[in-house]
Write a protein that holds these residues in place. Structure first.
Motif, PDB file in Angstrom:
ATOM      1  N   ALA A   1       5.938  -3.160  -8.321  1.00 33.27           N
ATOM      2  CA  ALA A   1       6.666  -2.050  -8.754  1.00 33.27           C
ATOM      3  C   ALA A   1       6.064  -1.031  -9.560  1.00 33.27           C
ATOM      4  O   ALA A   1       6.226   0.270  -9.419  1.00 33.27           O
ATOM      5  CB  ALA A   1       7.972  -2.573  -9.318  1.00 33.27           C
ATOM      6  N   GLU A   2       5.351  -1.629 -10.788  1.00 39.91           N
ATOM      7  CA  GLU A   2       4.719  -0.713 -11.608  1.00 39.91           C
ATOM      8  C   GLU A   2       3.505   0.003 -10.843  1.00 39.91           C
ATOM      9  O   GLU A   2       3.307   1.198 -11.196  1.00 39.91           O
ATOM     10  CB  GLU A   2       4.072  -1.472 -12.548  1.00 39.91           C
ATOM     11  N   PHE A   3       2.803  -0.645  -9.961  1.00 41.25           N
ATOM     12  CA  PHE A   3       1.967   0.026  -9.338  1.00 41.25           C
ATOM     13  C   PHE A   3       2.590   1.294  -8.310  1.00 41.25           C
ATOM     14  O   PHE A   3       1.945   2.250  -8.134  1.00 41.25           O
ATOM     15  CB  PHE A   3       0.990  -1.127  -8.294  1.00 41.25           C
ATOM     16  N   ALA A   4       3.646   1.037  -7.668  1.00 44.60           N
ATOM     17  CA  ALA A   4       4.294   2.144  -7.065  1.00 44.60           C
ATOM     18  C   ALA A   4       5.028   3.090  -8.006  1.00 44.60           C
ATOM     19  O   ALA A   4       5.704   3.896  -7.309  1.00 44.60           O
ATOM     20  CB  ALA A   4       5.426   1.238  -6.173  1.00 44.60           C
ATOM     21  N   GLY A   5       5.042   2.797  -9.325  1.00 41.54           N
ATOM     22  CA  GLY A   5       5.468   3.980 -10.077  1.00 41.54           C
ATOM     23  C   GLY A   5       6.977   3.454 -10.481  1.00 41.54           C
ATOM     24  O   GLY A   5       7.757   4.438 -10.847  1.00 41.54           O
ATOM     25  N   ASP A   6       7.482   2.285 -10.085  1.00 39.31           N
ATOM     26  CA  ASP A   6       8.866   2.109 -10.494  1.00 39.31           C
ATOM     27  C   ASP A   6       9.063   1.427 -11.643  1.00 39.31           C
ATOM     28  O   ASP A   6       8.401   0.725 -12.270  1.00 39.31           O
ATOM     29  CB  ASP A   6       9.457   1.032  -9.248  1.00 39.31           C
ATOM     30  N   ALA A   7      10.326   1.678 -12.263  1.00 41.05           N
ATOM     31  CA  ALA A   7      10.560   1.050 -13.629  1.00 41.05           C
ATOM     32  C   ALA A   7      10.924  -0.211 -13.597  1.00 41.05           C
ATOM     33  O   ALA A   7      10.923  -0.968 -14.671  1.00 41.05           O
ATOM     34  CB  ALA A   7      11.516   2.123 -14.502  1.00 41.05           C
ATOM     35  N   THR A   8      11.724  -0.765 -12.377  1.00 39.73           N
ATOM     36  CA  THR A   8      11.919  -2.041 -12.257  1.00 39.73           C
ATOM     37  C   THR A   8      11.564  -2.568 -11.060  1.00 39.73           C
ATOM     38  O   THR A   8      11.374  -1.794 -10.107  1.00 39.73           O
ATOM     39  CB  THR A   8      13.423  -2.196 -12.366  1.00 39.73           C
ATOM     40  N   PRO A   9      11.554  -3.925 -10.623  1.00 41.69           N
ATOM     41  CA  PRO A   9      11.367  -4.374  -9.523  1.00 41.69           C
ATOM     42  C   PRO A   9      12.557  -4.440  -8.444  1.00 41.69           C
ATOM     43  O   PRO A   9      12.426  -4.966  -7.365  1.00 41.69           O
ATOM     44  CB  PRO A   9      10.996  -5.708  -9.965  1.00 41.69           C
ATOM     45  N   ASP A  10      13.253  -3.691  -8.715  1.00 43.83           N
ATOM     46  CA  ASP A  10      14.614  -3.792  -8.055  1.00 43.83           C
ATOM     47  C   ASP A  10      14.458  -3.444  -6.648  1.00 43.83           C
ATOM     48  O   ASP A  10      14.916  -3.788  -5.616  1.00 43.83           O
ATOM     49  CB  ASP A  10      15.952  -3.302  -8.580  1.00 43.83           C
ATOM     50  N   GLY A  11      13.592  -2.358  -6.391  1.00 48.31           N
ATOM     51  CA  GLY A  11      13.586  -1.629  -5.247  1.00 48.31           C
ATOM     52  C   GLY A  11      12.460  -2.622  -4.336  1.00 48.31           C
ATOM     53  O   GLY A  11      12.854  -2.835  -2.975  1.00 48.31           O
ATOM     54  N   MET A  12      11.732  -3.434  -5.040  1.00 51.81           N
ATOM     55  CA  MET A  12      10.890  -4.363  -4.188  1.00 51.81           C
ATOM     56  C   MET A  12      11.685  -5.565  -3.930  1.00 51.81           C
ATOM     57  O   MET A  12      11.477  -6.069  -2.541  1.00 51.81           O
ATOM     58  CB  MET A  12       9.524  -4.602  -4.952  1.00 51.81           C
TER      59      MET A  12
END
Length: 378
Positions: free
Chosen positions: A39-50
């Motif tokens: 998630a961080e690598f993709a620029g997301d603040a949390t892992p919820d999307g993954m």
């Protein structure tokens, strides 16, 4: 690779972009490739999307698996290819992850709390080897606890299947694929000692070299014997020295002997050249005449699946997942297989590439340290 194998099975843009980001994370140089780091690598603040991608998003993971197999057939397929079946363990804490329990895994070399996945890999002699199919083994204990199955998201229609039965499902899918060509099947004794699996292969006309245990029973000249007893009686001139393929330190040489058991059926033995008491045994069957060096080649190719396990775990995070659900396991593992296949295709070069071209592709990949993001397009 993403456009051909993954993108067509996402109807909505958001999960399709999320899957692309997941794959790029798996192909990155991240040390750990779990929900948070991806998630961080993709620029997301949390892992919820993954997590939604693996647990709830609507996409057909088996269709992705089939598309991957089609790509392997196109890029690596050859008439003398080998399909290799084996299992590997994923050590886990707790008891809620689908299929987890204390069980033996060769990965750890002991009984430990783990999940076990059964995999099929495809080997192109002299080029690359990739995983093309997977099944999660669910121990019998999981079928006596319906509430536990519900919690892990295991569908009601899933029934208990042994590891050889799971292997057969993958073998059938590969054999039914009109695009995928292979000449042989091989597996270790956990599968070779299973008479039902061997008979099913014969009924489909699938040639095999399966490892078997030292006490594997055979009938020779009307007498029932163990495999090790048969070869103990052989004279020294019956053994021939061959390499069964390249290893980390060069060619792997062993002494080999074979005994015909029937039309196109043999018992094969491998003996260490430094320790005559170190032997391995194989049951072999083919659809036609075969020379000993060909059986040796196939027997030696079984180790390619171990290389696949090592590569997918070390390079694309096959075992880095932090999911409990049955479906999520399949989705992470399948995407990791896609990522590893992409690296294998880059290393192999285009279909029909020469050995020099393959070497150039591999060297270029090694200097990059990871896949450049521009090689995958949505």
């Amino acid at each position: 690779m993403f456009a051909q194998v993954v993108a067509p099975f996402f109807g909505r843009r958001e999960p399709r972009i999320r899957a692309r980001g997941y794959l790029l994370g798996l192909l990155s140089s991240l040390e750990r490739k779990n929900g948070w780091s991806l998630a961080e690598f993709a620029g997301d603040a949390t892992p919820d999307g993954m997590q939604r991608l693996l647990n709830h998003a609507r996409w057909d993971v088996d269709a992705v698996r089939d598309a991957l197999r089609a790509q392997v057939a196109e890029r690596l397929g050859c008439l003398d290819g080998v399909l290799v079946v084996d299992d590997t363990g994923f050590e886990k804490k707790g008891r809620r992850s689908a299929g987890v329990q204390r069980q033996y895994t060769g990965t750890a070399g002991k009984i430990t709390n783990c999940q076990v996945g059964v995999f099929a890999s495809y080997l192109h002699p002299g080029r690359q080897r990739v995983l093309i199919d997977r099944e999660l083994y669910l121990p019998a204990s999981w079928f006596t606890a319906p509430e536990r199955r519900t919690d892990a998201g295991i569908p009601e229609q899933v029934e208990f299947a042994t590891k050889p039965e799971l292997a057969w499902r993958m073998i059938e899918r590969a054999a039914d694929d009109p695009l995928l060509t292979f000449a042989w099947l091989t597996a270790d004794e956990g599968y070779g000692d299973n008479p039902v699996l061997r008979e099913r292969c014969r009924s489909r006309g699938l040639s095999y070299v399966f490892a078997v245990s030292c006490d594997h029973p055979i009938v020779l000249a009307g007498r029932k014997m163990r495999a090790d007893e048969v070869f103990a009686a052989l004279e020294e001139q019956a053994w021939q020295r061959y390499s069964c393929g390249q290893g980390a330190k060069g060619h792997r040489y062993y002494d080999w002997a074979w005994i015909p058991l029937g039309p196109a059926e043999w018992l094969l033995a491998r003996r260490s050249i430094t320790d005559s008491g170190e032997l391995a045994f194989y049951t072999c069957w083919a659809t036609g005449p075969v020379a000993l060096p060909e059986l040796v080649r196939v027997a030696g190719s079984r180790w390619s699946v171990e290389e696949c396990f090592q590569a997918t775990k070390n390079e694309v995070g096959l075992d880095h997942y932090q999911v409990r659900k049955h479906l999520a396991w399949y989705r992470h593992v399948t995407l990791a297989m896609v990522a590893h296949a992409h690296l294998a295709f880059l290393a192999a070069g285009p279909p029909g590439a020469t050995g020099a071209q393959q070497g150039e592709a591999f060297s270029g990949l090694a200097t990059q340290g990871a896949l450049p993001t521009g090689t995958i397009t949505a």
